[in-house]
Motif scaffolding. Structure first.
Motif, PDB file in Angstrom:
ATOM      1  N   SER A   1       0.845  -1.192   0.000  1.00 45.55           N
ATOM      2  CA  SER A   1       0.000   0.000   0.000  1.00 45.55           C
ATOM      3  C   SER A   1       0.879   1.240   0.000  1.00 45.55           C
ATOM      4  N   LYS A   2       0.374   2.299  -0.619  1.00 41.61           N
ATOM      5  CA  LYS A   2       1.053   3.590  -0.582  1.00 41.61           C
ATOM      6  C   LYS A   2       0.003   4.676  -0.445  1.00 41.61           C
ATOM      7  N   GLU A   3       0.129   5.439   0.641  1.00 39.14           N
ATOM      8  CA  GLU A   3      -0.829   6.502   0.911  1.00 39.14           C
ATOM      9  C   GLU A   3      -0.151   7.861   0.823  1.00 39.14           C
TER      10      GLU A   3
ATOM     11  N   THR B   1       2.647   4.687  -9.458  1.00 38.29           N
ATOM     12  CA  THR B   1       3.017   4.660  -8.033  1.00 38.29           C
ATOM     13  C   THR B   1       3.758   3.366  -7.711  1.00 38.29           C
TER      14      THR B   1
ATOM     15  N   CYS C   1       7.654   2.762  -6.360  1.00 36.23           N
ATOM     16  CA  CYS C   1       7.988   1.972  -5.163  1.00 36.23           C
ATOM     17  C   CYS C   1       9.052   0.924  -5.498  1.00 36.23           C
TER      18      CYS C   1
ATOM     19  N   TYR D   1       9.747   5.934  -4.140  1.00 36.29           N
ATOM     20  CA  TYR D   1       8.811   6.025  -3.015  1.00 36.29           C
ATOM     21  C   TYR D   1       9.096   4.882  -2.039  1.00 36.29           C
ATOM     22  N   THR D   2       8.842   5.145  -0.771  1.00 35.15           N
ATOM     23  CA  THR D   2       8.853   4.086   0.231  1.00 35.15           C
ATOM     24  C   THR D   2       7.404   3.673   0.479  1.00 35.15           C
ATOM     25  N   PRO D   3       7.065   2.403   0.307  1.00 32.98           N
ATOM     26  CA  PRO D   3       5.675   1.980   0.521  1.00 32.98           C
ATOM     27  C   PRO D   3       5.224   2.258   1.960  1.00 32.98           C
ATOM     28  N   THR D   4       3.936   2.560   2.131  1.00 29.70           N
ATOM     29  CA  THR D   4       3.367   2.736   3.467  1.00 29.70           C
ATOM     30  C   THR D   4       3.356   1.405   4.202  1.00 29.70           C
TER      31      THR D   4
END
Length: 506
Positions: free
Chosen positions: A14-16, A48, A52, A57-60
């Motif tokens: 997940s990524k928020e 997105t 990742c 990006y760092t995933p949530t």
């Protein structure tokens, strides 16, 4: 199967972002030597996920295994050094540097004195270019290359990192048919070497041609993974959009009137020669041809953003003098350009401002001040009419998906109240759901009596939407065809110059 059997495994990722869940518990599994399509509409979460994977990006939440090892909290540089590489759709080379400097940037070979060993770098570049079958002098500056060659340099760069996983984002968007075949050959070679490829494309025929497996996302969620050979194109579409698209080309019946707009013997002596055609009221006139045929250049000359050496342009029988884009707009012409990012949108500005940007003078009062309420009301009216998906009319347009950006640009030009609307690649890089909506908008515009010129490299779109089709080859018109029982093969005969109805004039 264990994680060791796969080159890349993503679990429960997940990524928020503030107010947005871009990825919601998704998964992805890719075997060594597999070409894996990642599919979904714009806004489905593909970009997105890629960010990742490459460490942007760092995933949530969620876990990543690469080459059998669990990896976490890594940077782009660490991803490259591990063997994860990405060829972006939006290429960003250092234009003033050479091919070899771009490939080995930050990793230049050094001699015993610690200085860059240019001779070694030259040889290393030749070796890696040979791997992708590209014959370019390593010392050439990037700014001297075509977009297609820049893409091949990006491919060579990915291989130079000994990448085990290569992400290709819309890799054929700027390539000719011959270059696409070359790309497919390289992909097959990479497969044989056991490298895995994540292939992102909206072109379903490409996915059927080169991909083994596909994973589909929708609205940030994982939908399915399955073998490409066992999935029809209609099933792919239904899974991506979550609904049947009965009509990808919803061309309504339109009463076609008299000739509205005509071009006679238009030339610039370089890109196109003796271009003559007309468009009738309510007609969609398609322009087909291979990359480099000169279609976009003709449209730019008509609109006053490219010089011409001869020719006449008429609207309602009256000659027009168009030397600038402002002249074109004043004479009731509108032009949706091929590259919305470079010449279409103002990315930092709001949806509302982008819609009114070509009509801004009409929103000023007698004192010369903007009537912001009327401006916003008009923008919201078009947002509703064209079904633009946006959190607000104040949202920056860069935050919208490609399909919604394109609808905003259509709104922008409709607001100028044009008689003639030129659409250059109106659905390039746009998912099937948004394509169907844009085609519906185009059909509606024709129904209201507008004359539409539509340039497209997608033959199904040309055949599905056009009343007549102008075909170009190497800067000249080879055929003007009534779209009755035409096939893609018919058009290709004219596009490749094999057939030419005007050869005696050439």
């Amino acid at each position: 199967m264990s994680h060791d059997d796969y080159m890349l495994v993503l679990e429960n990722m997940s990524k928020e972002f503030p107010g947005v869940k871009a990825l919601d518990n998704v998964q992805l599994k890719i075997k060594p030597g597999e070409v894996h399509a990642l599919m979904g509409e714009n806004g489905a979460g593909k970009s997105t996920l890629m960010k990742c994977i490459i460490g942007m990006y760092t995933p949530t939440s969620g876990k990543i295994w690469f080459n059998g090892k669990y990896i976490t909290n890594y940077t782009i540089i660490q991803a490259l050094n591990m063997g994860i590489s990405m060829i972006h759709q939006e290429l960003s080379p250092v234009m003033e540097k050479s091919v070899m400097e771009n490939i080995w940037l930050g990793r230049e070979p050094k001699n015993k004195l610690g200085l860059i060993d240019h001779k070694e770098m030259y040889q290393m570049t030749l070796d890696v270019l040979e791997r992708v079958n590209v014959n370019i002098n390593p010392k050439r500056l990037m700014k001297e290359l075509t977009v297609a060659n820049m893409q091949m340099i990006e491919m060579a760069k990915a291989i130079s990192y000994d990448a085990k996983v290569i992400i290709m984002d819309e890799p054929t968007s700027s390539l000719t048919e011959r270059e696409i075949k070359q790309l497919y050959k390289i992909i097959r070679q990479l497969k044989e070497e056991g490298r895995s490829i994540i292939y992102i494309s909206h072109k379903l025929d490409e996915i059927r041609e080169v991909c083994d497996q596909l994973t589909i996302f929708r609205d940030g969620k994982y939908i399915t993974q399955r073998a490409v050979a066992e999935t029809t194109e209609q099933e792919m579409i239904n899974l991506m959009v979550g609904r049947d698209i009965d009509q990808l080309f919803p061309k309504g019946k339109t009463e076609i009137g008299e000739v509205k707009f005509s071009v006679e013997n238009l030339s610039n002596g370089k890109d196109f020669f003796d271009i003559t055609f007309d468009v009738k009221e309510g007609e969609i006139l398609g322009f087909a041809g291979l990359v480099g045929a000169g279609r976009s250049e003709v449209m730019e000359a008509i609109f006053g953003v490219r010089s011409k050496t001869s020719g006449n342009i008429r609207l309602n029988g009256q000659p027009l003098v168009i030397k600038t884009a402002a002249d074109a707009v004043k004479n009731k012409l509108a032009f949706l350009t091929e590259d919305r990012r470079k010449t279409g949108i103002f990315p930092m500005l709001s949806v509302s401002y982008n819609i009114v940007s070509s009509s801004i003078e009409s929103f000023k009062n007698k004192a010369g001040l903007l009537n912001n309420k009327r401006l916003d009301d008009e923008a919201m009216n078009y947002i509703d009419t064209l079904n633009v998906k946006t959190p607000s009319y104040k949202t920056a347009i860069r935050n919208l998906s490609g399909g919604n950006q394109q609808k905003v640009l259509i709104a922008k030009w409709l607001l100028t109240k044009p008689d003639v609307l030129i659409l250059d690649e109106p659905t390039r890089g746009i998912d099937v759901g948004a394509k169907a909506e844009i085609h519906r908008n185009i059909s509606t515009m024709a129904y209201t009596g507008k004359s539409i010129i539509m340039v497209s490299s997608e033959l199904p779109e040309i055949l599905g939407m056009s009343d007549r089709i102008v075909v170009m080859h190497e800067g000249r018109i080879t055929g003007i065809l009534d779209n009755k029982n035409l096939t893609q093969e018919d058009i290709m005969l004219y596009a490749s110059g094999i057939k030419n109805d005007f050869s005696e004039k050439s």
